[in-house]
Design a protein around this motif. Structure first.
Motif, short mmCIF file in Angstrom:
data_model
loop_
_atom_site.label_atom_id
_atom_site.label_comp_id
_atom_site.label_asym_id
_atom_site.label_seq_id
_atom_site.Cartn_x
_atom_site.Cartn_y
_atom_site.Cartn_z
N LEU A 1 42.10 40.45 40.76
CA LEU A 1 41.55 41.76 40.43
C LEU A 1 40.79 42.26 41.64
O LEU A 1 39.91 41.57 42.16
CB LEU A 1 40.61 41.64 39.23
N GLN A 2 41.13 43.45 42.10
CA GLN A 2 40.41 44.08 43.20
C GLN A 2 39.51 45.16 42.60
O GLN A 2 39.96 45.99 41.81
CB GLN A 2 41.37 44.71 44.21
N ILE A 3 38.25 45.13 42.98
CA ILE A 3 37.30 46.17 42.59
C ILE A 3 36.83 46.82 43.89
O ILE A 3 36.19 46.17 44.71
CB ILE A 3 36.10 45.59 41.81
N GLU A 4 37.17 48.09 44.04
CA GLU A 4 36.80 48.80 45.27
C GLU A 4 35.77 49.88 44.92
O GLU A 4 36.06 50.82 44.18
CB GLU A 4 38.02 49.44 45.91
N VAL A 5 34.56 49.70 45.46
CA VAL A 5 33.49 50.68 45.28
C VAL A 5 33.53 51.53 46.54
O VAL A 5 32.95 51.18 47.57
CB VAL A 5 32.12 50.00 45.07
N GLU B 1 49.79 46.24 32.75
CA GLU B 1 49.50 45.35 31.62
C GLU B 1 48.19 44.59 31.86
O GLU B 1 47.34 44.50 30.98
CB GLU B 1 50.65 44.37 31.40
N LEU B 2 48.03 44.07 33.06
CA LEU B 2 46.79 43.39 33.41
C LEU B 2 45.61 44.36 33.37
O LEU B 2 44.54 44.03 32.88
CB LEU B 2 46.91 42.74 34.79
N ASP C 1 46.69 41.96 42.20
CA ASP C 1 47.62 42.26 41.12
C ASP C 1 47.28 43.60 40.49
O ASP C 1 48.15 44.34 40.06
CB ASP C 1 47.58 41.16 40.05
N VAL C 2 45.99 43.90 40.42
CA VAL C 2 45.53 45.17 39.88
C VAL C 2 44.28 45.59 40.65
O VAL C 2 43.50 44.75 41.10
CB VAL C 2 45.25 45.08 38.36
N ARG C 3 44.13 46.90 40.82
CA ARG C 3 43.00 47.44 41.57
C ARG C 3 42.29 48.49 40.72
O ARG C 3 42.92 49.38 40.16
CB ARG C 3 43.48 48.10 42.85
#
Length: 159
Positions: free
Chosen positions: A59-63, A125-126, A89-91
Protein backbone atom coordinates in the motif's frame (compact mmCIF):
# COMPACT_ATOMS: atom_id res chain seq x y z
CA UNK A 1 10.15 56.77 8.68
CA UNK A 2 11.10 53.10 8.29
CA UNK A 3 12.92 52.13 5.15
CA UNK A 4 12.51 48.55 3.97
CA UNK A 5 15.59 47.10 2.44
CA UNK A 6 15.27 44.29 -0.07
CA UNK A 7 16.01 40.84 1.28
CA UNK A 8 19.13 39.15 -0.08
CA UNK A 9 16.97 36.07 -0.80
CA UNK A 10 13.40 35.25 -1.67
CA UNK A 11 11.59 34.01 1.44
CA UNK A 12 10.06 30.54 1.02
CA UNK A 13 6.31 30.24 0.57
CA UNK A 14 4.28 28.44 3.24
CA UNK A 15 3.70 25.47 0.91
CA UNK A 16 7.44 25.06 0.48
CA UNK A 17 7.96 25.05 4.24
CA UNK A 18 5.43 22.24 4.66
CA UNK A 19 7.52 19.96 2.44
CA UNK A 20 10.77 20.46 4.39
CA UNK A 21 10.33 17.52 6.80
CA UNK A 22 9.64 15.20 3.85
CA UNK A 23 12.73 16.42 2.04
CA UNK A 24 15.13 16.72 4.98
CA UNK A 25 14.35 13.62 7.04
CA UNK A 26 15.06 10.18 5.60
CA UNK A 27 11.99 8.41 4.25
CA UNK A 28 12.82 5.35 6.32
CA UNK A 29 12.46 7.43 9.49
CA UNK A 30 9.02 8.65 8.39
CA UNK A 31 7.89 5.14 7.47
CA UNK A 32 9.07 3.62 10.74
CA UNK A 33 7.28 6.33 12.71
CA UNK A 34 4.07 5.78 10.77
CA UNK A 35 4.19 2.00 11.15
CA UNK A 36 4.78 2.29 14.92
CA UNK A 37 1.78 4.59 15.23
CA UNK A 38 -0.48 2.48 12.99
CA UNK A 39 0.49 -0.77 14.71
CA UNK A 40 -0.50 0.75 18.04
CA UNK A 41 -3.73 2.35 16.78
CA UNK A 42 -4.77 -0.72 14.79
CA UNK A 43 -3.65 -3.35 17.30
CA UNK A 44 -7.15 -4.83 17.68
CA UNK A 45 -7.94 -5.10 13.93
CA UNK A 46 -4.43 -6.51 13.37
CA UNK A 47 -4.93 -9.12 16.10
CA UNK A 48 -8.31 -10.06 14.58
CA UNK A 49 -6.75 -10.55 11.13
CA UNK A 50 -8.70 -7.68 9.61
CA UNK A 51 -5.61 -6.45 7.72
CA UNK A 52 -4.49 -9.85 6.44
CA UNK A 53 -5.39 -8.74 2.91
CA UNK A 54 -2.18 -6.65 2.99
CA UNK A 55 0.02 -9.75 3.39
CA UNK A 56 2.55 -9.69 0.52
CA UNK A 57 0.84 -6.58 -0.89
CA UNK A 58 2.12 -3.01 -0.87
CA UNK A 59 0.00 0.00 0.00
CA UNK A 60 1.42 3.37 -1.02
CA UNK A 61 0.21 6.44 0.87
CA UNK A 62 1.32 9.66 -0.79
CA UNK A 63 0.79 12.89 1.14
CA UNK A 64 1.40 15.16 -1.79
CA UNK A 65 1.49 18.59 -0.12
CA UNK A 66 4.06 17.36 2.42
CA UNK A 67 6.22 15.44 -0.08
CA UNK A 68 5.74 12.23 1.94
CA UNK A 69 5.53 8.82 0.32
CA UNK A 70 4.92 5.75 2.46
CA UNK A 71 4.95 2.11 1.36
CA UNK A 72 3.37 -0.30 3.83
CA UNK A 73 2.89 -4.05 3.88
CA UNK A 74 1.88 -6.71 6.41
CA UNK A 75 4.58 -8.99 7.84
CA UNK A 76 3.98 -11.50 10.62
CA UNK A 77 0.69 -9.86 11.57
CA UNK A 78 2.12 -6.34 11.84
CA UNK A 79 2.34 -3.39 9.49
CA UNK A 80 5.86 -2.81 8.24
CA UNK A 81 7.57 -0.31 6.00
CA UNK A 82 8.23 -1.66 2.52
CA UNK A 83 11.29 -0.47 0.59
CA UNK A 84 10.71 2.92 -1.05
CA UNK A 85 11.41 1.54 -4.52
CA UNK A 86 8.79 -1.24 -4.15
CA UNK A 87 6.02 -1.22 -6.72
CA UNK A 88 2.72 -0.46 -5.03
CA UNK A 89 -0.30 -2.69 -5.50
CA UNK A 90 -2.56 0.23 -4.60
CA UNK A 91 -1.91 3.93 -4.07
CA UNK A 92 -3.85 6.41 -1.98
CA UNK A 93 -2.87 10.01 -2.66
CA UNK A 94 -4.06 13.30 -1.29
CA UNK A 95 -3.27 16.29 0.85
CA UNK A 96 -2.46 16.03 4.54
CA UNK A 97 -5.72 17.71 5.50
CA UNK A 98 -7.78 15.00 3.79
CA UNK A 99 -5.87 12.20 5.54
CA UNK A 100 -6.35 13.99 8.89
CA UNK A 101 -10.09 14.42 8.26
CA UNK A 102 -10.28 10.72 7.47
CA UNK A 103 -8.41 9.79 10.67
CA UNK A 104 -10.63 12.13 12.69
CA UNK A 105 -13.77 10.56 11.21
CA UNK A 106 -14.86 14.02 10.02
CA UNK A 107 -15.13 12.86 6.39
CA UNK A 108 -16.00 9.46 5.05
CA UNK A 109 -13.76 7.85 2.43
CA UNK A 110 -16.42 7.84 -0.32
CA UNK A 111 -16.94 11.59 -0.05
CA UNK A 112 -13.21 12.23 -0.30
CA UNK A 113 -12.86 9.92 -3.33
CA UNK A 114 -15.93 11.18 -5.18
CA UNK A 115 -14.88 14.79 -4.64
CA UNK A 116 -11.40 13.80 -5.90
CA UNK A 117 -9.78 15.01 -2.72
CA UNK A 118 -8.28 11.54 -2.31
CA UNK A 119 -7.01 9.45 -5.19
CA UNK A 120 -7.08 5.69 -5.54
CA UNK A 121 -4.96 3.97 -8.17
CA UNK A 122 -3.96 0.39 -8.80
CA UNK A 123 -5.67 -2.76 -7.57
CA UNK A 124 -9.28 -1.63 -7.11
CA UNK A 125 -10.25 -4.72 -5.12
CA UNK A 126 -7.46 -4.10 -2.63
CA UNK A 127 -8.42 -0.42 -2.51
CA UNK A 128 -12.02 -1.39 -1.67
CA UNK A 129 -10.83 -3.69 1.12
CA UNK A 130 -8.83 -0.80 2.60
CA UNK A 131 -11.79 1.57 2.23
CA UNK A 132 -14.08 -0.97 3.94
CA UNK A 133 -11.55 -1.30 6.75
CA UNK A 134 -11.58 2.49 7.18
CA UNK A 135 -15.38 2.38 7.48
CA UNK A 136 -15.21 -0.37 10.11
CA UNK A 137 -12.76 1.41 12.42
CA UNK A 138 -13.94 2.76 15.74
CA UNK A 139 -14.66 6.47 15.48
CA UNK A 140 -12.68 6.98 18.69
CA UNK A 141 -9.60 5.34 17.20
CA UNK A 142 -7.27 8.22 18.07
CA UNK A 143 -6.48 8.75 21.75
CA UNK A 144 -7.75 12.11 23.01
CA UNK A 145 -4.40 14.01 22.96
CA UNK A 146 -3.65 12.76 19.44
CA UNK A 147 -7.20 13.58 18.33
CA UNK A 148 -6.84 17.17 19.59
CA UNK A 149 -3.46 17.56 17.87
CA UNK A 150 -4.75 16.15 14.57
CA UNK A 151 -7.83 18.38 14.77
CA UNK A 152 -5.70 21.48 15.27
CA UNK A 153 -3.41 20.52 12.41
CA UNK A 154 -6.37 19.90 10.10
CA UNK A 155 -7.65 23.38 10.95
CA UNK A 156 -4.31 24.96 10.09
CA UNK A 157 -3.84 23.24 6.74
CA UNK A 158 -5.30 24.82 3.60
CA UNK A 159 -8.28 23.21 1.86
Amino acid sequence: MITRLPLPFTPPRAGTLLTLPGKLLPGRLHSQGLTLLLNRLLSEPLANGELDFLQDRILQIEVMDLALDYRLTLRQGRLAAAPAQSAADVRFGGKAREFLLLALNEEDPDTLFFQRRLQLEGDTELGLEIKNLLYSLDENLLPDPLHRLASRLAGLLPD
